[in-house]
Design a protein around this motif. Structure first.
Motif, PDB file in Angstrom:
ATOM      1  N   PHE A   4      54.879  44.440  48.914  1.00  0.00           N
ATOM      2  CA  PHE A   4      54.465  43.073  48.609  1.00  0.00           C
ATOM      3  C   PHE A   4      55.215  42.662  47.358  1.00  0.00           C
ATOM      4  O   PHE A   4      55.520  43.492  46.508  1.00  0.00           O
ATOM      5  CB  PHE A   4      52.958  42.988  48.337  1.00  0.00           C
ATOM      6  CG  PHE A   4      52.112  43.419  49.497  1.00  0.00           C
ATOM      7  CD1 PHE A   4      52.010  42.635  50.629  1.00  0.00           C
ATOM      8  CD2 PHE A   4      51.420  44.614  49.459  1.00  0.00           C
ATOM      9  CE1 PHE A   4      51.228  43.031  51.702  1.00  0.00           C
ATOM     10  CE2 PHE A   4      50.631  45.018  50.511  1.00  0.00           C
ATOM     11  CZ  PHE A   4      50.532  44.224  51.641  1.00  0.00           C
ATOM     12  N   ASP A   5      55.473  41.362  47.219  1.00  0.00           N
ATOM     13  CA  ASP A   5      56.162  40.943  46.008  1.00  0.00           C
ATOM     14  C   ASP A   5      55.198  40.937  44.819  1.00  0.00           C
ATOM     15  O   ASP A   5      53.990  41.088  44.970  1.00  0.00           O
ATOM     16  CB  ASP A   5      56.876  39.603  46.196  1.00  0.00           C
ATOM     17  CG  ASP A   5      55.949  38.405  46.309  1.00  0.00           C
ATOM     18  OD1 ASP A   5      54.811  38.447  45.794  1.00  0.00           O
ATOM     19  OD2 ASP A   5      56.368  37.401  46.895  1.00  0.00           O
ATOM     20  N   GLN A   6      55.770  40.784  43.637  1.00  0.00           N
ATOM     21  CA  GLN A   6      54.997  40.854  42.403  1.00  0.00           C
ATOM     22  C   GLN A   6      53.881  39.819  42.347  1.00  0.00           C
ATOM     23  O   GLN A   6      52.820  40.086  41.795  1.00  0.00           O
ATOM     24  CB  GLN A   6      55.915  40.680  41.192  1.00  0.00           C
ATOM     25  CG  GLN A   6      56.853  41.845  40.951  1.00  0.00           C
ATOM     26  CD  GLN A   6      56.121  43.099  40.533  1.00  0.00           C
ATOM     27  OE1 GLN A   6      55.800  43.945  41.364  1.00  0.00           O
ATOM     28  NE2 GLN A   6      55.853  43.230  39.259  1.00  0.00           N
ATOM     29  N   HIS A   7      54.112  38.647  42.914  1.00  0.00           N
ATOM     30  CA  HIS A   7      53.090  37.598  42.878  1.00  0.00           C
ATOM     31  C   HIS A   7      51.875  38.014  43.702  1.00  0.00           C
ATOM     32  O   HIS A   7      50.737  37.868  43.255  1.00  0.00           O
ATOM     33  CB  HIS A   7      53.645  36.266  43.384  1.00  0.00           C
ATOM     34  CG  HIS A   7      54.743  35.718  42.531  1.00  0.00           C
ATOM     35  ND1 HIS A   7      54.537  35.273  41.256  1.00  0.00           N
ATOM     36  CD2 HIS A   7      56.061  35.569  42.774  1.00  0.00           C
ATOM     37  CE1 HIS A   7      55.681  34.854  40.737  1.00  0.00           C
ATOM     38  NE2 HIS A   7      56.629  35.039  41.634  1.00  0.00           N
ATOM     39  N   VAL A   8      52.113  38.527  44.888  1.00  0.00           N
ATOM     40  CA  VAL A   8      51.011  38.970  45.752  1.00  0.00           C
ATOM     41  C   VAL A   8      50.272  40.127  45.093  1.00  0.00           C
ATOM     42  O   VAL A   8      49.035  40.155  45.080  1.00  0.00           O
ATOM     43  CB  VAL A   8      51.534  39.368  47.151  1.00  0.00           C
ATOM     44  CG1 VAL A   8      50.430  40.010  47.986  1.00  0.00           C
ATOM     45  CG2 VAL A   8      52.122  38.161  47.868  1.00  0.00           C
ATOM     46  N   ASP A  35      44.272  47.980  48.723  1.00  0.00           N
ATOM     47  CA  ASP A  35      42.950  47.782  49.317  1.00  0.00           C
ATOM     48  C   ASP A  35      42.574  46.308  49.374  1.00  0.00           C
ATOM     49  O   ASP A  35      42.038  45.827  50.374  1.00  0.00           O
ATOM     50  CB  ASP A  35      41.879  48.543  48.529  1.00  0.00           C
ATOM     51  CG  ASP A  35      41.967  50.051  48.680  1.00  0.00           C
ATOM     52  OD1 ASP A  35      42.751  50.532  49.538  1.00  0.00           O
ATOM     53  OD2 ASP A  35      41.265  50.758  47.930  1.00  0.00           O
ATOM     54  N   THR A  36      42.861  45.586  48.300  1.00  0.00           N
ATOM     55  CA  THR A  36      42.485  44.167  48.236  1.00  0.00           C
ATOM     56  C   THR A  36      43.305  43.331  49.207  1.00  0.00           C
ATOM     57  O   THR A  36      42.760  42.481  49.911  1.00  0.00           O
ATOM     58  CB  THR A  36      42.617  43.632  46.797  1.00  0.00           C
ATOM     59  OG1 THR A  36      41.815  44.451  45.930  1.00  0.00           O
ATOM     60  CG2 THR A  36      42.165  42.189  46.698  1.00  0.00           C
ATOM     61  N   VAL A  37      44.607  43.560  49.275  1.00  0.00           N
ATOM     62  CA  VAL A  37      45.433  42.824  50.240  1.00  0.00           C
ATOM     63  C   VAL A  37      45.009  43.193  51.660  1.00  0.00           C
ATOM     64  O   VAL A  37      44.939  42.327  52.533  1.00  0.00           O
ATOM     65  CB  VAL A  37      46.941  43.084  50.032  1.00  0.00           C
ATOM     66  CG1 VAL A  37      47.763  42.435  51.135  1.00  0.00           C
ATOM     67  CG2 VAL A  37      47.391  42.557  48.681  1.00  0.00           C
ATOM     68  N   GLY A  38      44.692  44.457  51.883  1.00  0.00           N
ATOM     69  CA  GLY A  38      44.230  44.872  53.202  1.00  0.00           C
ATOM     70  C   GLY A  38      42.929  44.204  53.606  1.00  0.00           C
ATOM     71  O   GLY A  38      42.729  43.860  54.772  1.00  0.00           O
ATOM     72  N   ARG A  39      42.053  43.994  52.648  1.00  0.00           N
ATOM     73  CA  ARG A  39      40.746  43.391  52.921  1.00  0.00           C
ATOM     74  C   ARG A  39      40.824  41.867  53.041  1.00  0.00           C
ATOM     75  O   ARG A  39      40.212  41.275  53.928  1.00  0.00           O
ATOM     76  CB  ARG A  39      39.778  43.783  51.804  1.00  0.00           C
ATOM     77  CG  ARG A  39      38.353  43.344  51.997  1.00  0.00           C
ATOM     78  CD  ARG A  39      37.411  43.988  50.976  1.00  0.00           C
ATOM     79  NE  ARG A  39      37.941  44.098  49.631  1.00  0.00           N
ATOM     80  CZ  ARG A  39      37.826  43.155  48.699  1.00  0.00           C
ATOM     81  NH1 ARG A  39      37.213  42.026  48.959  1.00  0.00           N
ATOM     82  NH2 ARG A  39      38.326  43.349  47.485  1.00  0.00           N
ATOM     83  N   LEU A  40      41.579  41.232  52.146  1.00  0.00           N
ATOM     84  CA  LEU A  40      41.594  39.768  52.073  1.00  0.00           C
ATOM     85  C   LEU A  40      42.838  39.124  52.676  1.00  0.00           C
ATOM     86  O   LEU A  40      42.811  37.938  52.995  1.00  0.00           O
ATOM     87  CB  LEU A  40      41.491  39.318  50.614  1.00  0.00           C
ATOM     88  CG  LEU A  40      40.251  39.744  49.839  1.00  0.00           C
ATOM     89  CD1 LEU A  40      40.383  39.347  48.372  1.00  0.00           C
ATOM     90  CD2 LEU A  40      39.004  39.151  50.454  1.00  0.00           C
ATOM     91  N   GLY A  41      43.933  39.878  52.738  1.00  0.00           N
ATOM     92  CA  GLY A  41      45.206  39.303  53.146  1.00  0.00           C
ATOM     93  C   GLY A  41      45.831  38.564  51.975  1.00  0.00           C
ATOM     94  O   GLY A  41      45.168  38.278  50.973  1.00  0.00           O
ATOM     95  N   GLU A  42      47.103  38.247  52.121  1.00  0.00           N
ATOM     96  CA  GLU A  42      47.815  37.552  51.045  1.00  0.00           C
ATOM     97  C   GLU A  42      47.215  36.179  50.775  1.00  0.00           C
ATOM     98  O   GLU A  42      47.014  35.779  49.623  1.00  0.00           O
ATOM     99  CB  GLU A  42      49.295  37.417  51.391  1.00  0.00           C
ATOM    100  CG  GLU A  42      50.029  38.735  51.416  1.00  0.00           C
ATOM    101  CD  GLU A  42      51.498  38.580  51.738  1.00  0.00           C
ATOM    102  OE1 GLU A  42      52.109  37.569  51.342  1.00  0.00           O
ATOM    103  OE2 GLU A  42      52.042  39.489  52.382  1.00  0.00           O
TER     104      GLU A  42
END
Length: 77
Positions: A4-8, A35-42
């Motif tokens: 993922f890029d730095q912003h994400v 974990d957070t990106v996996g749970r919420l998405g970008e």
């Protein structure tokens, strides 16, 4: 590891449950981001960041500064 890029990454850490006061390790920061990106998405991460900046701009700026610095350090190549 998913790239993922730095912003994400920064947004994901910002909205995670991880706190600066916990003095997180690079490993715990990377885990919280994934974990957070996996749970919420970008998109979900970005939406929650916007909500926090709208509701608590006084606190959100400092947390985002911490998140950006922590992510930069934890994901350094």
């Amino acid at each position: 590891m998913i790239a993922f890029d730095q912003h994400v990454r920064s947004e994901a850490l910002f909205v995670s449950n991880l706190q600066r006061s916990q003095q997180p390790t690079p490993e715990s920061i990377r885990k919280a981001v994934l974990d957070t990106v996996g749970r919420l998405g970008e998109t979900g991460c970005a939406e929650l960041v916007a909500q926090e900046f709208g509701e608590h701009p006084d606190c959100a700026l400092g947390r985002m500064q911490w998140a950006r610095t922590a992510v930069q350090s934890a994901f350094a190549a």
